[in-house]
Design a protein around this motif. Structure first.
Motif, PDB file in Angstrom:
ATOM      1  N   ARG A  53       0.830  -1.215   0.000  1.00 20.58           N
ATOM      2  CA  ARG A  53       0.000   0.000   0.000  1.00 20.58           C
ATOM      3  C   ARG A  53       0.858   1.257   0.000  1.00 20.58           C
ATOM      4  N   GLU A  54       1.965   1.214   0.703  1.00 23.59           N
ATOM      5  CA  GLU A  54       2.835   2.387   0.808  1.00 23.59           C
ATOM      6  C   GLU A  54       3.640   2.645  -0.460  1.00 23.59           C
ATOM      7  N   HIS A  55       4.235   1.592  -1.037  1.00 20.27           N
ATOM      8  CA  HIS A  55       5.180   1.770  -2.146  1.00 20.27           C
ATOM      9  C   HIS A  55       4.619   1.455  -3.526  1.00 20.27           C
ATOM     10  N   LYS A  56       3.491   0.758  -3.594  1.00 21.18           N
ATOM     11  CA  LYS A  56       2.882   0.380  -4.876  1.00 21.18           C
ATOM     12  C   LYS A  56       3.921  -0.236  -5.825  1.00 21.18           C
ATOM     13  N   PRO A  57       4.512  -1.365  -5.415  1.00 16.60           N
ATOM     14  CA  PRO A  57       5.574  -1.974  -6.228  1.00 16.60           C
ATOM     15  C   PRO A  57       5.056  -2.499  -7.564  1.00 16.60           C
ATOM     16  N   ASP A  58       5.962  -2.609  -8.515  1.00 14.64           N
ATOM     17  CA  ASP A  58       5.628  -3.124  -9.837  1.00 14.64           C
ATOM     18  C   ASP A  58       5.485  -4.638  -9.832  1.00 14.64           C
ATOM     19  N   LEU A  59       6.146  -5.294  -8.879  1.00 16.07           N
ATOM     20  CA  LEU A  59       6.130  -6.745  -8.808  1.00 16.07           C
ATOM     21  C   LEU A  59       6.235  -7.180  -7.358  1.00 16.07           C
ATOM     22  N   ILE A  60       5.503  -8.228  -7.015  1.00 11.37           N
ATOM     23  CA  ILE A  60       5.557  -8.802  -5.678  1.00 11.37           C
ATOM     24  C   ILE A  60       6.083 -10.220  -5.794  1.00 11.37           C
ATOM     25  N   LEU A  61       7.101 -10.539  -5.005  1.00  9.59           N
ATOM     26  CA  LEU A  61       7.598 -11.907  -4.854  1.00  9.59           C
ATOM     27  C   LEU A  61       7.217 -12.311  -3.439  1.00  9.59           C
ATOM     28  N   THR A  62       6.560 -13.442  -3.289  1.00 10.90           N
ATOM     29  CA  THR A  62       6.155 -13.841  -1.948  1.00 10.90           C
ATOM     30  C   THR A  62       6.292 -15.337  -1.706  1.00 10.90           C
ATOM     31  N   ASP A  63       6.651 -15.641  -0.481  1.00 12.17           N
ATOM     32  CA  ASP A  63       6.599 -17.012  -0.001  1.00 12.17           C
ATOM     33  C   ASP A  63       5.119 -17.354   0.163  1.00 12.17           C
ATOM     34  N   ALA A  64       4.794 -18.617   0.105  1.00  8.66           N
ATOM     35  CA  ALA A  64       3.397 -19.034   0.278  1.00  8.66           C
ATOM     36  C   ALA A  64       3.033 -19.169   1.749  1.00  8.66           C
ATOM     37  N   ARG A  65       3.861 -19.869   2.484  1.00  5.40           N
ATOM     38  CA  ARG A  65       3.556 -20.152   3.896  1.00  5.40           C
ATOM     39  C   ARG A  65       4.372 -19.238   4.797  1.00  5.40           C
ATOM     40  N   MET A  66       3.643 -18.383   5.528  1.00  8.96           N
ATOM     41  CA  MET A  66       4.275 -17.445   6.453  1.00  8.96           C
ATOM     42  C   MET A  66       3.365 -17.260   7.660  1.00  8.96           C
ATOM     43  N   PRO A  67       3.944 -16.820   8.770  1.00 10.91           N
ATOM     44  CA  PRO A  67       3.104 -16.510   9.927  1.00 10.91           C
ATOM     45  C   PRO A  67       2.359 -15.187   9.721  1.00 10.91           C
ATOM     46  N   VAL A  68       1.433 -14.905  10.582  1.00  9.46           N
ATOM     47  CA  VAL A  68       0.637 -13.683  10.625  1.00  9.46           C
ATOM     48  C   VAL A  68      -0.371 -13.649   9.477  1.00  9.46           C
ATOM     49  N   MET A  69       0.103 -13.633   8.238  1.00 10.35           N
ATOM     50  CA  MET A  69      -0.744 -13.660   7.034  1.00 10.35           C
ATOM     51  C   MET A  69       0.040 -14.390   5.968  1.00 10.35           C
ATOM     52  N   ASP A  70      -0.525 -15.474   5.414  1.00  9.66           N
ATOM     53  CA  ASP A  70       0.234 -16.231   4.416  1.00  9.66           C
ATOM     54  C   ASP A  70       0.212 -15.537   3.057  1.00  9.66           C
ATOM     55  N   GLY A  71       0.996 -16.072   2.131  1.00  9.26           N
ATOM     56  CA  GLY A  71       1.127 -15.469   0.808  1.00  9.26           C
ATOM     57  C   GLY A  71      -0.169 -15.433   0.015  1.00  9.26           C
ATOM     58  N   PHE A  72      -1.019 -16.444   0.195  1.00  7.75           N
ATOM     59  CA  PHE A  72      -2.305 -16.459  -0.506  1.00  7.75           C
ATOM     60  C   PHE A  72      -3.222 -15.353   0.003  1.00  7.75           C
ATOM     61  N   GLN A  73      -3.317 -15.214   1.312  1.00  2.00           N
ATOM     62  CA  GLN A  73      -4.162 -14.162   1.890  1.00  2.00           C
ATOM     63  C   GLN A  73      -3.667 -12.788   1.453  1.00  2.00           C
ATOM     64  N   MET A  74      -2.365 -12.592   1.508  1.00  2.00           N
ATOM     65  CA  MET A  74      -1.787 -11.320   1.116  1.00  2.00           C
ATOM     66  C   MET A  74      -2.047 -11.043  -0.366  1.00  2.00           C
ATOM     67  N   ALA A  75      -1.823 -12.044  -1.215  1.00  2.00           N
ATOM     68  CA  ALA A  75      -2.029 -11.868  -2.657  1.00  2.00           C
ATOM     69  C   ALA A  75      -3.487 -11.519  -2.968  1.00  2.00           C
ATOM     70  N   ARG A  76      -4.425 -12.211  -2.308  1.00  2.00           N
ATOM     71  CA  ARG A  76      -5.847 -11.898  -2.536  1.00  2.00           C
ATOM     72  C   ARG A  76      -6.161 -10.451  -2.171  1.00  2.00           C
ATOM     73  N   ALA A  77      -5.639  -9.985  -1.041  1.00  2.00           N
ATOM     74  CA  ALA A  77      -5.875  -8.602  -0.621  1.00  2.00           C
ATOM     75  C   ALA A  77      -5.256  -7.621  -1.612  1.00  2.00           C
ATOM     76  N   MET A  78      -4.054  -7.922  -2.082  1.00  2.00           N
ATOM     77  CA  MET A  78      -3.388  -7.046  -3.054  1.00  2.00           C
ATOM     78  C   MET A  78      -4.164  -6.990  -4.361  1.00  2.00           C
ATOM     79  N   LEU A  79      -4.599  -8.149  -4.831  1.00  2.00           N
ATOM     80  CA  LEU A  79      -5.332  -8.199  -6.097  1.00  2.00           C
ATOM     81  C   LEU A  79      -6.713  -7.564  -5.982  1.00  2.00           C
ATOM     82  N   GLU A  80      -7.291  -7.595  -4.795  1.00  2.00           N
ATOM     83  CA  GLU A  80      -8.567  -6.908  -4.589  1.00  2.00           C
ATOM     84  C   GLU A  80      -8.376  -5.400  -4.718  1.00  2.00           C
ATOM     85  N   GLU A  81      -7.268  -4.899  -4.199  1.00  2.00           N
ATOM     86  CA  GLU A  81      -6.967  -3.463  -4.276  1.00  2.00           C
ATOM     87  C   GLU A  81      -6.436  -3.053  -5.644  1.00  2.00           C
ATOM     88  N   ASN A  82      -5.678  -3.948  -6.271  1.00  2.00           N
ATOM     89  CA  ASN A  82      -5.098  -3.654  -7.587  1.00  2.00           C
ATOM     90  C   ASN A  82      -5.137  -4.924  -8.424  1.00  2.00           C
TER      91      ASN A  82
END
Length: 137
Positions: A53-82
């Protein structure tokens, strides 16, 4: 590879990985391969989403399994916004159901762990080609 957008501004990548050693190694490799590119890093999906949200990167590289919020949850939120966000998922899992979930989520590409740098660079260049005017390297 050209590291500027077709409009001349600097490209940026957000890399989200919870394992500190992997995160630092990949960040180092990215800064060597793409020295003119801004590289932002996060250790979990929630922080990754904040940096997105802060930097609006051109590309996101993410691990799938992470604590707090996994890569799938994060990707869905990002794609909902952009909906045009470009996302590469990096995962040790190559199970067909897992890959299908990536496709359904809207992940552009995936790279398996252990990371082979050539495959990672090809995925990055492919995802950035539409922004850089098609220059893949």
């Amino acid at each position: 590879m050209e590291t500027l957008k077709s409009g001349g501004s600097r490209l940026s990548i957000l890399y989200v990985e919870d394992e500190p050693v992997v995160r630092e190694m990949v960040k180092f490799v990215l800064t060597r391969k793409y020295p003119e590119m801004e590289i932002h890093v996060a250790g979990d999906g929630r922080t990754g989403l904040e940096l997105f949200r802060e930097h609006k990167p051109d590309l996101i590289l993410t691990d799938a399994r992470m604590p707090v919020m996994d890569g799938f949850q994060m990707a869905r939120a990002m794609l909902e916004e952009n909906p045009s966000a470009r996302i590469i998922m990096i995962t040790a899992c190559s199970d067909p159901d897992y890959v299908q979930e990536m496709v359904k989520t809207g992940i552009n590409r995936h790279v398996t762990k252990p990371i082979i740098h050539k495959e990672l660079f090809e995925a990055i260049d492919d995802c950035l080609a539409p922004i850089t005017g098609g220059d893949k390297g």
